[in-house]
Scaffold this motif. Structure first.
Motif, PDB file in Angstrom:
ATOM      1  N   PHE A 158     -12.465  45.092-134.991  1.00 11.67           N
ATOM      2  CA  PHE A 158     -11.575  45.595-136.045  1.00 11.67           C
ATOM      3  C   PHE A 158     -10.143  45.358-135.577  1.00 11.67           C
ATOM      4  CE2 PHE A 158     -12.955  49.134-133.349  1.00 11.67           C
ATOM      5  CZ  PHE A 158     -11.746  49.612-132.864  1.00 11.67           C
ATOM      6  N   PRO A 159      -9.152  45.451-136.455  1.00 12.17           N
ATOM      7  CA  PRO A 159      -7.772  45.177-136.060  1.00 12.17           C
ATOM      8  C   PRO A 159      -7.289  46.097-134.941  1.00 12.17           C
ATOM      9  CG  PRO A 159      -7.955  45.219-138.446  1.00 12.17           C
ATOM     10  CD  PRO A 159      -9.265  45.707-137.909  1.00 12.17           C
ATOM     11  N   THR A 160      -6.476  45.552-134.068  1.00 19.09           N
ATOM     12  CA  THR A 160      -5.930  46.309-132.948  1.00 19.09           C
ATOM     13  C   THR A 160      -4.925  47.340-133.448  1.00 19.09           C
ATOM     14  OG1 THR A 160      -6.180  44.400-131.498  1.00 19.09           O
ATOM     15  CG2 THR A 160      -4.672  46.144-130.776  1.00 19.09           C
ATOM     16  N   PHE A 191      -8.782  49.276-130.020  1.00 23.27           N
ATOM     17  CA  PHE A 191      -9.328  47.971-130.429  1.00 23.27           C
ATOM     18  C   PHE A 191     -10.835  47.932-130.231  1.00 23.27           C
ATOM     19  CE2 PHE A 191      -8.851  47.171-125.904  1.00 23.27           C
ATOM     20  CZ  PHE A 191      -9.820  46.228-125.587  1.00 23.27           C
ATOM     21  N   GLY A 192     -11.478  46.990-130.914  1.00 27.05           N
ATOM     22  CA  GLY A 192     -12.928  46.913-130.889  1.00 27.05           C
ATOM     23  C   GLY A 192     -13.431  45.525-130.539  1.00 27.05           C
ATOM     24  N   VAL A 193     -14.635  45.490-129.980  1.00 30.10           N
ATOM     25  CA  VAL A 193     -15.330  44.240-129.652  1.00 30.10           C
ATOM     26  C   VAL A 193     -16.720  44.327-130.255  1.00 30.10           C
ATOM     27  CG1 VAL A 193     -16.171  42.744-127.803  1.00 30.10           C
ATOM     28  CG2 VAL A 193     -14.068  44.066-127.474  1.00 30.10           C
ATOM     29  N   GLN A 194     -17.201  43.224-130.844  1.00 30.96           N
ATOM     30  CA  GLN A 194     -18.542  43.252-131.413  1.00 30.96           C
ATOM     31  C   GLN A 194     -19.349  42.031-130.979  1.00 30.96           C
ATOM     32  OE1 GLN A 194     -20.187  41.420-134.023  1.00 30.96           O
ATOM     33  NE2 GLN A 194     -18.536  40.022-134.661  1.00 30.96           N
ATOM     34  N   VAL A 195     -20.634  42.273-130.700  1.00 27.71           N
ATOM     35  CA  VAL A 195     -21.593  41.220-130.375  1.00 27.71           C
ATOM     36  C   VAL A 195     -22.783  41.397-131.300  1.00 27.71           C
ATOM     37  CG1 VAL A 195     -23.136  40.273-128.624  1.00 27.71           C
ATOM     38  CG2 VAL A 195     -20.854  41.080-127.965  1.00 27.71           C
ATOM     39  N   ASN A 196     -22.982  40.435-132.187  1.00 26.56           N
ATOM     40  CA  ASN A 196     -24.050  40.519-133.196  1.00 26.56           C
ATOM     41  C   ASN A 196     -23.982  41.829-133.968  1.00 26.56           C
ATOM     42  OD1 ASN A 196     -25.235  37.971-132.804  1.00 26.56           O
ATOM     43  ND2 ASN A 196     -26.357  38.714-131.025  1.00 26.56           N
ATOM     44  N   GLU A 316       0.673  56.746-145.352  1.00 28.34           N
ATOM     45  CA  GLU A 316       2.084  56.446-145.578  1.00 28.34           C
ATOM     46  C   GLU A 316       2.426  55.093-144.956  1.00 28.34           C
ATOM     47  OE1 GLU A 316       6.317  58.193-143.960  1.00 28.34           O
ATOM     48  OE2 GLU A 316       4.755  59.637-144.497  1.00 28.34           O
ATOM     49  N   GLY A 317       3.235  54.296-145.641  1.00 31.74           N
ATOM     50  CA  GLY A 317       3.732  53.053-145.074  1.00 31.74           C
ATOM     51  C   GLY A 317       2.964  51.826-145.524  1.00 31.74           C
ATOM     52  N   GLU A 318       3.428  50.680-145.057  1.00 32.24           N
ATOM     53  CA  GLU A 318       2.838  49.391-145.419  1.00 32.24           C
ATOM     54  C   GLU A 318       1.438  49.265-144.843  1.00 32.24           C
ATOM     55  OE1 GLU A 318       4.610  44.948-145.523  1.00 32.24           O
ATOM     56  OE2 GLU A 318       4.336  45.743-143.505  1.00 32.24           O
ATOM     57  N   CYS A 319       0.509  48.814-145.664  1.00 34.51           N
ATOM     58  CA  CYS A 319      -0.890  48.714-145.240  1.00 34.51           C
ATOM     59  C   CYS A 319      -1.137  47.416-144.464  1.00 34.51           C
ATOM     60  CB  CYS A 319      -1.810  48.775-146.459  1.00 34.51           C
ATOM     61  SG  CYS A 319      -3.559  48.882-146.013  1.00 34.51           S
ATOM     62  N   SER A 320      -2.001  47.511-143.469  1.00 33.65           N
ATOM     63  CA  SER A 320      -2.397  46.324-142.706  1.00 33.65           C
ATOM     64  C   SER A 320      -3.917  46.219-142.564  1.00 33.65           C
ATOM     65  CB  SER A 320      -1.759  46.360-141.312  1.00 33.65           C
ATOM     66  OG  SER A 320      -2.113  47.554-140.635  1.00 33.65           O
ATOM     67  N   HIS A 321      -4.652  47.347-142.650  1.00 36.38           N
ATOM     68  CA  HIS A 321      -6.099  47.389-142.433  1.00 36.38           C
ATOM     69  C   HIS A 321      -6.865  47.326-143.755  1.00 36.38           C
ATOM     70  CE1 HIS A 321      -4.885  48.624-138.475  1.00 36.38           C
ATOM     71  NE2 HIS A 321      -6.103  48.951-138.087  1.00 36.38           N
ATOM     72  N   LEU A 351     -16.945  43.833-141.492  1.00 35.19           N
ATOM     73  CA  LEU A 351     -16.042  44.289-140.432  1.00 35.19           C
ATOM     74  C   LEU A 351     -14.624  44.426-140.970  1.00 35.19           C
ATOM     75  CD1 LEU A 351     -17.264  41.928-137.569  1.00 35.19           C
ATOM     76  CD2 LEU A 351     -17.670  44.400-137.705  1.00 35.19           C
ATOM     77  N   PRO A 352     -13.876  45.410-140.514  1.00 37.38           N
ATOM     78  CA  PRO A 352     -12.476  45.539-140.947  1.00 37.38           C
ATOM     79  C   PRO A 352     -11.659  44.329-140.494  1.00 37.38           C
ATOM     80  CG  PRO A 352     -13.250  47.566-139.911  1.00 37.38           C
ATOM     81  CD  PRO A 352     -14.275  46.521-139.628  1.00 37.38           C
ATOM     82  N   PHE A 353     -10.619  44.029-141.239  1.00 40.40           N
ATOM     83  CA  PHE A 353      -9.728  42.917-140.903  1.00 40.40           C
ATOM     84  C   PHE A 353      -8.297  43.327-141.248  1.00 40.40           C
ATOM     85  CE2 PHE A 353     -10.987  42.391-145.287  1.00 40.40           C
ATOM     86  CZ  PHE A 353      -9.828  42.009-145.946  1.00 40.40           C
TER      87      PHE A 353
END
Length: 416
Positions: A158-160, A191-196, A316-321, A351-353
């Motif tokens: 997912f995004p950092t 932050f996240g890491v994914q395997v399969n 609140e604020g500009e979205c990124s996720h 998955l989130p981006f």
């Protein structure tokens, strides 16, 4: 924010390298041209990084286990008896799954190790995000999603999150963001890491000013308490109550004012499903009356947030996720939105981006189409989560696995 400045002596005139050579040779000796050697000194050798796909470090394909912890609850004390050993067979059947989670955890630890000591005041948040994400891409062998047969098979989970001060979560810099990390900031790194589709979700807090130490300690100890209390058949509200008690026992003095540390009561941990960062169960960080129980074999992120503010966050604020929603209706009628949705599904799945990830895969003119997808319900936006202005928030998080006889803190490392 640190600022690099060049200090010169009063009345001193800058002298070039070639002029310096002339001055040095007024004694009548043979002129020596040192400009080439000076140029060589100026050229810094490019530092090679010993980072490659994680399989190169573990040729046998077996990854390190996390920290094991016994179930301490009275009703779980029998889980090492002969009666319970039959359940271990089922755990062995899950070894491939556990090994993939451990693989993702080992990558997470190595990325953290690489980042350690490199984050400092004066860095732009985009630099920090690139440092974390590019290292993750190298270890997971997912440096270019456009060249992968299945971009969702491994990589960034997912995004950092790089949320500063009163922003508790869901902030990552968008393209063009010029935010700079300052000495007086408190930054959550998530932050996240994914395997399969097996996701490791783990976070810590960075601060440089020691006056925030008690805030960080309160939240770290609250997270460790949540991990200790977690277990099979444990009620979620009981975990939240234990977390709340620990966190609220701390105070922090900032700039001469004393604050009690409050849990952010509308933030919580969660279980994790395949390719789903939020699997449906929420682990509260306050007592909330939820008698839902944890179950054998589940995969949880235990995370806590503490604040010097109200202990309640709002968007609140500009979205990124962003993340694709479950939908069973027709494709978008807007051609550009339909094309973008196809790219998102192929590259990220469920998955989130973030918007930077779209830029990286060539979708740099995505804003209108992305907003359309959000409005039509194909994609969910997740704006920053913020406490009151002037407050400071901290976060710590680990991923745990509930085995039949013990729990495994799979993301645990030497750092936290």
């Amino acid at each position: 924010m640190s600022e690099a400045t060049e200090v010169k002596k009063v009345g001193q005139t800058p002298v070039s390298n070639s002029e310096a050579v002339k001055v040095a040779n007024t004694s009548g000796t043979t002129p020596v041209d040192t400009s080439k050697s000076t140029d060589k000194k100026k050229k810094k050798k490019k530092k090679r990084t010993n980072i490659s796909k994680i399989e190169n470090y573990f040729p046998d394909g077996v990854y390190p286990e996390g920290e094991w912890m016994n179930y301490d609850q009275d009703f779980n004390l029998a889980r090492t008896t002969d009666e319970e050993k039959r359940y271990l067979t089922r755990d062995l059947e899950n070894q491939d799954h556990w090994n993939e989670v451990r693989k993702a955890a080992e990558i997470h630890r190595r990325v953290r190790k690489n980042v350690e000591g490199k984050i400092h005041p004066g860095m732009r948040l985009t630099e920090i995000a690139d440092l974390i994400e590019n290292t993750t891409r190298k270890y997971t062998d997912a440096e270019d999603l456009t060249k992968m047969d299945d971009p969702t098979s491994r990589g960034i989970g997912f995004p950092t999150g790089l949320s500063i001060n009163d922003i508790a979560a869901h902030f990552t810099p968008n393209k063009g963001d010029k935010t700079i990390l300052r000495y007086e900031d408190v930054m959550k790194v998530d932050f996240g890491v994914q395997v399969n589709g097996n996701i490791i979700d783990s976070a810590w807090t960075v601060s440089f000013d020691p006056q925030y130490d008690n805030l960080l300690t309160a939240v770290r100890e609250a997270t460790n308490t949540g991990i200790k209390e977690a277990g099979i058949d444990v009620r979620l509200t009981d975990i939240g109550e234990a977390i709340q008690e620990v966190m609220e026992s701390y105070e922090v003095e900032i700039n001469g004012d004393t604050y009690g540390v409050k849990p952010c009561r509308n933030l919580c941990g969660h279980n994790i499903g395949p390719w789903r960062i939020h699997g449906g169960k929420s682990v509260p960080i306050v007592k909330n009356g939820d008698i839902t129980k944890m179950e054998e074999g589940e995969h949880f992120a235990i995370e806590t947030f503490g604040s010097t503010g109200s202990g309640y966050v709002t968007t609140e604020g500009e979205c990124s996720h962003y993340a694709v929603q479950d939908y069973d209706y027709d494709a978008p009628s807007l051609p550009s939105a339909n094309k973008l949705l196809e790219t998102i599904n192929k590259s990220f799945g469920t998955l989130p981006f973030c918007r930077r990830y779209l830029d990286k895969i060539g979708e740099d003119e995505h804003e209108y189409a992305l907003n359309y997808l959000v409005k039509q319900g194909y994609v969910q936006d997740y704006p920053p989560l913020v406490d009151i202005p002037g407050s400071y928030t901290a976060q710590y998080e680990h991923t745990i696995l509930l085995h039949p006889n013990k729990k495994e803190i799979v993301s645990r490392g030497d750092d936290y």
